[in-house]
Enzyme design. Structure first.
Site, PDB file in Angstrom:
ATOM      1  N   GLU A  96       4.460   9.838   1.277  1.00  0.00           N
ATOM      2  CA  GLU A  96       5.596  10.299   0.472  1.00  0.00           C
ATOM      3  C   GLU A  96       6.587  10.973   1.413  1.00  0.00           C
ATOM      4  O   GLU A  96       6.232  11.285   2.561  1.00  0.00           O
ATOM      5  CB  GLU A  96       5.100  11.270  -0.611  1.00  0.00           C
ATOM      6  CG  GLU A  96       4.131  10.576  -1.551  1.00  0.00           C
ATOM      7  CD  GLU A  96       3.691  11.434  -2.736  1.00  0.00           C
ATOM      8  OE1 GLU A  96       4.056  12.632  -2.807  1.00  0.00           O
ATOM      9  OE2 GLU A  96       2.967  10.875  -3.581  1.00  0.00           O
TER      10      GLU A  96
ATOM     11  N   PHE B 299       0.876  -1.180   0.000  1.00  0.00           N
ATOM     12  CA  PHE B 299       0.000   0.000   0.000  1.00  0.00           C
ATOM     13  C   PHE B 299       0.909   1.225   0.000  1.00  0.00           C
ATOM     14  O   PHE B 299       1.754   1.352   0.888  1.00  0.00           O
ATOM     15  CB  PHE B 299      -0.844  -0.066   1.274  1.00  0.00           C
ATOM     16  CG  PHE B 299      -1.747   1.097   1.552  1.00  0.00           C
ATOM     17  CD1 PHE B 299      -2.965   1.227   0.891  1.00  0.00           C
ATOM     18  CD2 PHE B 299      -1.403   2.057   2.498  1.00  0.00           C
ATOM     19  CE1 PHE B 299      -3.821   2.283   1.185  1.00  0.00           C
ATOM     20  CE2 PHE B 299      -2.252   3.108   2.802  1.00  0.00           C
ATOM     21  CZ  PHE B 299      -3.467   3.222   2.136  1.00  0.00           C
TER      22      PHE B 299
ATOM     23  N   GLU C  68       0.524   3.825   9.935  1.00  0.00           N
ATOM     24  CA  GLU C  68      -0.940   3.777   9.737  1.00  0.00           C
ATOM     25  C   GLU C  68      -1.645   4.864  10.567  1.00  0.00           C
ATOM     26  O   GLU C  68      -2.748   4.661  11.086  1.00  0.00           O
ATOM     27  CB  GLU C  68      -1.485   2.369   9.976  1.00  0.00           C
ATOM     28  CG  GLU C  68      -0.833   1.384   8.993  1.00  0.00           C
ATOM     29  CD  GLU C  68      -1.698   0.259   8.526  1.00  0.00           C
ATOM     30  OE1 GLU C  68      -2.918   0.301   8.725  1.00  0.00           O
ATOM     31  OE2 GLU C  68      -1.132  -0.674   7.913  1.00  0.00           O
TER      32      GLU C  68
ATOM     33  N   TRP D 187       7.997   4.782   2.808  1.00  0.00           N
ATOM     34  CA  TRP D 187       7.569   3.917   3.927  1.00  0.00           C
ATOM     35  C   TRP D 187       6.661   2.783   3.466  1.00  0.00           C
ATOM     36  O   TRP D 187       5.685   2.458   4.135  1.00  0.00           O
ATOM     37  CB  TRP D 187       6.831   4.737   5.006  1.00  0.00           C
ATOM     38  CG  TRP D 187       7.514   6.007   5.372  1.00  0.00           C
ATOM     39  CD1 TRP D 187       7.053   7.275   5.172  1.00  0.00           C
ATOM     40  CD2 TRP D 187       8.784   6.146   6.012  1.00  0.00           C
ATOM     41  NE1 TRP D 187       7.957   8.184   5.628  1.00  0.00           N
ATOM     42  CE2 TRP D 187       9.029   7.519   6.158  1.00  0.00           C
ATOM     43  CE3 TRP D 187       9.750   5.241   6.465  1.00  0.00           C
ATOM     44  CZ2 TRP D 187      10.188   8.030   6.732  1.00  0.00           C
ATOM     45  CZ3 TRP D 187      10.902   5.742   7.031  1.00  0.00           C
ATOM     46  CH2 TRP D 187      11.108   7.110   7.166  1.00  0.00           C
TER      47      TRP D 187
HETATM   48  N1  CAA Z   1     -13.854   6.912   5.648  1.00  0.00           N
HETATM   49  C1  CAA Z   1     -14.390   7.510   4.573  1.00  0.00           C
HETATM   50  N2  CAA Z   1     -14.063   8.781   4.193  1.00  0.00           N
HETATM   51  C2  CAA Z   1     -13.154   9.426   4.937  1.00  0.00           C
HETATM   52  C3  CAA Z   1     -12.543   8.841   6.083  1.00  0.00           C
HETATM   53  C4  CAA Z   1     -12.923   7.539   6.428  1.00  0.00           C
HETATM   54  N3  CAA Z   1     -12.398   6.897   7.486  1.00  0.00           N
HETATM   55  N4  CAA Z   1     -11.671   9.748   6.600  1.00  0.00           N
HETATM   56  C5  CAA Z   1     -11.734  10.850   5.825  1.00  0.00           C
HETATM   57  N5  CAA Z   1     -12.616  10.655   4.825  1.00  0.00           N
HETATM   58  C6  CAA Z   1     -13.020  11.577   3.779  1.00  0.00           C
HETATM   59  C7  CAA Z   1     -13.630  12.849   4.381  1.00  0.00           C
HETATM   60  O1  CAA Z   1     -15.002  12.662   4.638  1.00  0.00           O
HETATM   61  C8  CAA Z   1     -13.393  13.849   3.282  1.00  0.00           C
HETATM   62  O2  CAA Z   1     -14.371  13.673   2.271  1.00  0.00           O
HETATM   63  P1  CAA Z   1     -15.039  14.946   1.529  1.00  0.00           P
HETATM   64  O3  CAA Z   1     -14.020  15.405   0.528  1.00  0.00           O
HETATM   65  O4  CAA Z   1     -16.266  14.387   0.918  1.00  0.00           O
HETATM   66  O5  CAA Z   1     -15.300  15.971   2.590  1.00  0.00           O
HETATM   67  C9  CAA Z   1     -12.048  13.418   2.690  1.00  0.00           C
HETATM   68  O6  CAA Z   1     -11.862  12.045   3.076  1.00  0.00           O
HETATM   69  C10 CAA Z   1     -10.888  14.209   3.238  1.00  0.00           C
HETATM   70  O7  CAA Z   1     -10.928  14.025   4.639  1.00  0.00           O
HETATM   71  P2  CAA Z   1     -10.377  15.122   5.645  1.00  0.00           P
HETATM   72  O8  CAA Z   1     -10.915  16.456   5.286  1.00  0.00           O
HETATM   73  O9  CAA Z   1     -10.606  14.613   7.027  1.00  0.00           O
HETATM   74  O10 CAA Z   1      -8.826  15.079   5.243  1.00  0.00           O
HETATM   75  P3  CAA Z   1      -7.581  15.718   5.932  1.00  0.00           P
HETATM   76  O11 CAA Z   1      -6.638  16.122   4.869  1.00  0.00           O
HETATM   77  O12 CAA Z   1      -7.990  16.712   6.980  1.00  0.00           O
HETATM   78  O13 CAA Z   1      -6.848  14.446   6.656  1.00  0.00           O
HETATM   79  C11 CAA Z   1      -6.417  12.786   8.281  1.00  0.00           C
HETATM   80  C12 CAA Z   1      -7.453  13.633   7.536  1.00  0.00           C
HETATM   81  C13 CAA Z   1      -7.237  11.987   9.267  1.00  0.00           C
HETATM   82  C14 CAA Z   1      -5.404  13.633   9.015  1.00  0.00           C
HETATM   83  C15 CAA Z   1      -5.713  11.858   7.271  1.00  0.00           C
HETATM   84  O14 CAA Z   1      -4.864  12.590   6.402  1.00  0.00           O
HETATM   85  C16 CAA Z   1      -4.914  10.772   7.916  1.00  0.00           C
HETATM   86  O15 CAA Z   1      -5.467   9.767   8.342  1.00  0.00           O
HETATM   87  N6  CAA Z   1      -3.563  10.941   7.996  1.00  0.00           N
HETATM   88  C17 CAA Z   1      -2.698   9.872   8.415  1.00  0.00           C
HETATM   89  C18 CAA Z   1      -2.247   9.104   7.205  1.00  0.00           C
HETATM   90  C19 CAA Z   1      -1.937   7.681   7.523  1.00  0.00           C
HETATM   91  O16 CAA Z   1      -2.561   7.028   8.337  1.00  0.00           O
HETATM   92  N7  CAA Z   1      -0.948   7.162   6.818  1.00  0.00           N
HETATM   93  C20 CAA Z   1      -0.565   5.818   6.970  1.00  0.00           C
HETATM   94  C21 CAA Z   1       0.104   5.340   5.725  1.00  0.00           C
HETATM   95  S1  CAA Z   1       0.105   3.616   5.523  1.00  0.00           S
HETATM   96  C22 CAA Z   1       1.428   3.074   6.401  1.00  0.00           C
HETATM   97  O17 CAA Z   1       1.604   3.423   7.519  1.00  0.00           O
HETATM   98  C23 CAA Z   1       2.417   2.229   5.748  1.00  0.00           C
HETATM   99  C24 CAA Z   1       2.343   0.792   5.957  1.00  0.00           C
HETATM  100  O18 CAA Z   1       2.609   0.086   5.008  1.00  0.00           O
HETATM  101  C25 CAA Z   1       2.118   0.190   7.287  1.00  0.00           C
END
Ligand code: CAA
Length: 385
Positions: free
Chosen positions: A128, A124, A367, A157
């Site tokens: 970046e 996944f 995550e 990552w």
């Molecule tokens: N389900 C459905 N829709 C969702 C949602 C969810 N759980 N969370 C957000 N959305 C939707 C919102 O409703 C919004 O939709 P609209 O455009 O219709 O309004 C859209 O997504 C944008 O949401 P936000 O306005 O809340 O977005 P934001 O820019 O403020 O960010 C955040 C929200 C919660 C901070 C998000 O950016 C986030 O979770 N950041 C952390 C990223 C993360 O977890 N990265 C992990 C990477 S994977 C990894 O770790 C690697 C691995 O391999 C283990």
């Protein structure tokens, strides 16, 4: 005994996972950690047990398990090897679920069976180098060119990114003069054979060293348009929805690490003698063990309740974040206390507790960091106001 009673089938899944972990992982885990070695036979072995298609329906060669059973298996694997657990968690929670939920019939039939069998490992790619917590700020650009999209950018990552056969990668499909934030991002199914796909830097990590984490460089990467997952502009939403599953997996992984640290601490406190008696007789140690045990049980209880709610079809974003937050902070707390109980022996590689502490730390980071989980939880408290 478990606080929430398990079904016969769940106990069987647990038993199979435990036996696999003890026989295939336990003898190697210290060396793999030391050498930062990924054992290439693991996906096929896990696939043979059905552990790479745990949540997939039987028509896709999956085990069609409920979420809770899947998390029980993950905890058992993580108790022995947190590196194998994260590979399994990412694969089951993110790419396979994204394909299942948002993929076309053709995409499902091309990818899901080999993924369930462990022939194709999934990864996944959202983050970046300059877009971690602020995932919607990602910059990898996808431009439509005839029957293809051409992708340029660097993903960071990426768990299993150098050994995966299928990667769900998020890239911008909006244009620089019309940026749409999260709504300007699409999801693509990327395979390593596509022209322009390169594996970049492999990270040298503090913990989870047997799970490779790499950068992926897309240098005019040509992705056929038929590999776009779902609708253009919906990729960020798909990623967020899938991260709800992912966060449950990381919570189970965290509980597995915490449980291992607790079990070793209990054993050590029993056998270690100071001032003429076993240190388990001292309240200083008993209080630590009691607090460690409380946190493990509480974390597991909220995780299992959340999994059950998810399987009833309820929205669990807030509870998935709570589960991940509590479990990851429990893993750090319990591993830290285990090292303290072991004293000097906890600080050396003769015992595994120092590895638990190193492995636990990242559960508070990936995550979604603990801070991001708190944001999600707090936001939902105000939802609808
Ligand atoms: N389900 C459905 N829709 C969702 C949602 C969810 N759980 N969370 C957000 N959305 C939707 C919102 O409703 C919004 O939709 P609209 O455009 O219709 O309004 C859209 O997504 C944008 O949401 P936000 O306005 O809340 O977005 P934001 O820019 O403020 O960010 C955040 C929200 C919660 C901070 C998000 O950016 C986030 O979770 N950041 C952390 C990223 C993360 O977890 N990265 C992990 C990477 S994977 C990894 O770790 C690697 C691995 O391999 C283990």
């Amino acid at each position: 005994m478990t606080l929430i009673p398990l079904t016969e089938e769940q106990r069987e899944i647990q038993r199979v996972a435990r036996e696999f972990a003890e026989s295939e992982l336990a003898p190697n885990v210290a060396r793999w950690d030391e050498e930062a070695y990924f054992e290439p036979s693991l996906p096929a072995k896990l696939g043979e047990l059905g552990f790479l298609g745990m949540l997939l329906p039987e028509e896709h060669d999956g085990l069609a398990l409920d979420t809770w059973s899947y998390l029980l298996a993950l905890e058992e694997i993580a108790r022995v090897d947190a590196s194998t657990a994260v590979m399994m968690s990412v694969h089951n929670s993110l790419p396979t679920q994204m394909l299942l939920q948002f993929g076309s019939d053709a995409q499902k039939s091309r990818f899901l069976k080999p993924m369930a069998r462990g022939e194709l490992l999934g990864a996944f790619a959202l983050s970046e180098p300059d877009a971690g917590s602020d995932a919607a700020a990602l910059r990898t650009q996808a431009v439509r060119d005839g029957d293809d999209y051409v992708l340029n950018g660097t993903k960071a990552w990426v768990t299993s990114g150098n050994v995966a056969g299928v990667i769900i990668a998020m890239a911008r499909t909006d244009t620089p003069d019309d940026r749409k934030g999260g709504r300007g991002i699409s999801a693509f199914i990327v395979t390593p054979d596509l022209p322009g796909f390169k594996v970049g830097k492999k990270e040298d990590k503090m913990g989870l060293r047997a799970s490779p984490t790499v950068q992926l460089v897309f240098d005019d990467l040509r992705v056929p348009a038929e590999n776009r997952l779902g609708a253009e502009g919906e990729g960020f939403i798909y990623a967020m929805r899938s991260l709800e599953n992912g966060r449950l997996g990381i919570a189970a992984q965290s509980i597995g690490i915490a449980r291992a640290a607790l079990e070793h601490a209990v054993e050590y406190a029993d056998t270690r003698r100071q001032f003429g008696e076993s240190i388990r007789n001292y309240q200083a140690i008993q209080f630590k063990l009691a607090d460690m045990s409380c946190r493990v049980e509480a974390s597991r209880a909220i995780l299992h309740a959340t999994a059950a709610a998810k399987d009833r079809g309820e929205r669990v974003a807030r509870y998935a974040s709570m589960s991940k937050l509590m479990a990851s902070e429990t893993a750090m707390y319990v591993a830290d206390e285990a090292v303290q109980i072991f004293g000097g022996y906890g600080y050396i590689k003769e015992y595994p507790v120092e590895r638990y502490l190193r492995d636990a730390k990242v559960t508070e980071i990936y995550e979604g960091t603990s801070e991001i989980q708190r944001i999600v939880i707090a936001r939902e408290l105000y939802a609808g106001r």
